[in-house]
Structures are given as structure tokens and as C-alpha cells.
Write an enzyme that holds these catalytic residues in place. Structure first.
Site, PDB file in Angstrom:
ATOM      1  N   ARG A 141     -35.503   4.704 -10.886  1.00 42.88           N
ATOM      2  CA  ARG A 141     -34.817   4.129 -12.051  1.00 42.88           C
ATOM      3  C   ARG A 141     -35.306   4.741 -13.367  1.00 42.88           C
ATOM      4  NH1 ARG A 141     -34.819  -1.338 -15.160  1.00 42.88           N
ATOM      5  NH2 ARG A 141     -32.596  -1.781 -15.445  1.00 42.88           N
ATOM      6  N   ILE A 160     -28.191  -0.276 -19.122  1.00 42.67           N
ATOM      7  CA  ILE A 160     -28.399  -0.181 -17.679  1.00 42.67           C
ATOM      8  C   ILE A 160     -28.618  -1.607 -17.196  1.00 42.67           C
ATOM      9  CG2 ILE A 160     -30.872   0.271 -18.023  1.00 42.67           C
ATOM     10  CD1 ILE A 160     -30.848   1.875 -15.429  1.00 42.67           C
ATOM     11  N   SER A 161     -27.910  -2.011 -16.167  1.00 41.46           N
ATOM     12  CA  SER A 161     -27.878  -3.422 -15.762  1.00 41.46           C
ATOM     13  C   SER A 161     -29.205  -3.897 -15.185  1.00 41.46           C
ATOM     14  CB  SER A 161     -26.770  -3.645 -14.731  1.00 41.46           C
ATOM     15  OG  SER A 161     -25.505  -3.386 -15.280  1.00 41.46           O
ATOM     16  N   GLN A 162     -29.363  -5.207 -15.173  1.00 47.78           N
ATOM     17  CA  GLN A 162     -30.539  -5.844 -14.588  1.00 47.78           C
ATOM     18  C   GLN A 162     -30.546  -5.601 -13.080  1.00 47.78           C
ATOM     19  OE1 GLN A 162     -30.610  -9.998 -15.424  1.00 47.78           O
ATOM     20  NE2 GLN A 162     -32.658 -10.330 -14.587  1.00 47.78           N
TER      21      GLN A 162
END
Length: 211
Positions: A40, A66-68
Site C-alpha cells: 500500500r 485512497i479508501s480505508q
């Protein structure tokens, strides 16, 4: 090539993220493995690298995030992928979710409307070794017909309703005559150009003339 292997310096942080995902209810081993193998930190701006494996969303520029990870884990589990599917992602963003998807599916097509984000995502995906992902620039609400049909679709953004082009499909029929009757059998999804003619669709110029 940088990778998410055990040799990189972020392995311990990824392990902590996996524990958080498990504690939040993620049980699908393939999904957990995808998070364990996907770096990530390659998908977040350098200024936020120290938070790359926190279970939070982070800014990536152009007003996007950027999503959780725990949210991503929930809908990756919901897809119930078996590894042979072609998947469409609407909203490439950083490219991280596409990288996760390519660990779970055979092919991933990701549509991004912002050219700058699409280019950044391509670079990050290349560094992560995610070769099964194709990033295209376009209106994701229209899908991406050249590679349709898809066995799974992920929309990484809020929408007022389900975009109909994403769920509209064509079916392949076999029609056989039995006496005086015609019996139709659905063979599965397909993708064709429009049949234009008297008993098909009107040509575009004809349709415009009727408006």
C-alpha cells in the site's frame, strides 16, 4: 521492481493491518492474502508513507482519497471472487484497490476519469508488479464495453443510484423450432454491436431524425 514481499521494510506494518482487518470481521483468506502481498505504501503520496498501513483513508491529490482498508476488505469479500473472473473497477484513484483485485481475479479493468490520477496509478501498479490491471481514462458510469462482460464490478465512489450501463447486459440465445413453436434457451451473457435493420435497431441517423 518494488514489491510487497517479506523482504521490504513495511512487512511488519502490513501484519498489523491484517490483524486490524481480522478484528473488524474480515475472514476471507484470499482477501487477507491480497492485503498481505500488496504494498500500500507505493500507492500513497510520500508525505503520508508513515500512515500507509493505518486503517484510514488518505488524500492522493485532485480531491481524491485512497479508501480505508477495512472498507475495501468488506466489498472485496462481497465479490466472492474465485480467481478466474474479469472484474471492472470504476474509479481507479491511487490504483491500490486494482492491485488488490488482481490478486483475486484473472483480469482487472479500471476506469478513471482524471487523467493525472490514471497516470499515477499506472506507475504505482507497475512498481507493484500488478501486470493484470488495465487502466483506462473515461466515464466509469458507462462501464468499459471493449472488455465486457464482467463477472464482478466495483464502484469506488458514491452514486445517487446504480448506473444502468454497469448492470445492463446482453444475453446469448439459442432458438430452435419445435413443431409450430420457437423455444428460446439462454446460453449466457454476451456483448455485441447493435443489429441495425428493419427488424433490429434503427441506424443512429434514423433515430436522430425521429427525435
Amino acid at each position: 521492481m518494488e514489491s510487497g514481499g517479506l523482504s521490504d521494510s513495511y512487512g511488519g506494518y502490513r501484519a498489523q493491518l491484517l490483524e486490524r482487518l481480522r478484528s473488524n470481521g474480515t475472514t476471507d483468506m484470499a482477501v487477507l492474502r491480497a492485503f498481505a502481498e500488496t504494498p500500500r505504501h507505493l500507492f500513497v503520496p510520500e508525505a503520508f508513507r508513515n500512515r500507509a498501513y493505518d486503517d484510514v483513508s488518505l488524500p492522493i491529490g485532485n480531491g481524491q482519497t485512497i479508501s480505508q482498508p477495512s472498507t475495501q476488505a468488506r466489498y472485496l469479500e462481497a465479490l466472492q471472487l474465485e480467481g478466474r473472473e474479469r472484474v471492472l473497477e470504476v474509479g481507479t484513484g491511487s490504483g491500490y484497490q486494482a492491485a488488490l483485485l488482481c490478486k483475486l481475479a484473472d483480469e482487472v479493468v479500471s476506469v478513471e476519469r482524471v487523467p493525472e490520477l490514471a497516470e499515477q496509478a499506472r506507475s504505482a501498479l507497475a512498481r507493484a508488479g500488478a501486470k493484470e490491471v488495465t487502466v483506462v481514462v473515461g466515464d466509469g458510469t458507462l462501464g468499459w464495453a471493449p472488455r465486457a462482460p464482467y463477472e464482478g464490478i466495483v464502484v469506488a465512489a458514491a452514486s445517487p443510484e446504480v448506473p444502468q450501463p454497469l448492470v445492463r447486459s446482453q444475453e446469448l440465445y439459442r432458438v430452435r423450432r419445435e413443431g409450430d413453436d420457437l423455444v428460446e434457451e439462454v446460453l449466457g451473457p454476451a456483448q455485441f454491436v447493435r443489429l441495425v435493420g428493419r427488424h433490429g435497431f434503427p441506424a443512429e441517423s434514423d433515430a436522430e431524425a425521429q427525435c
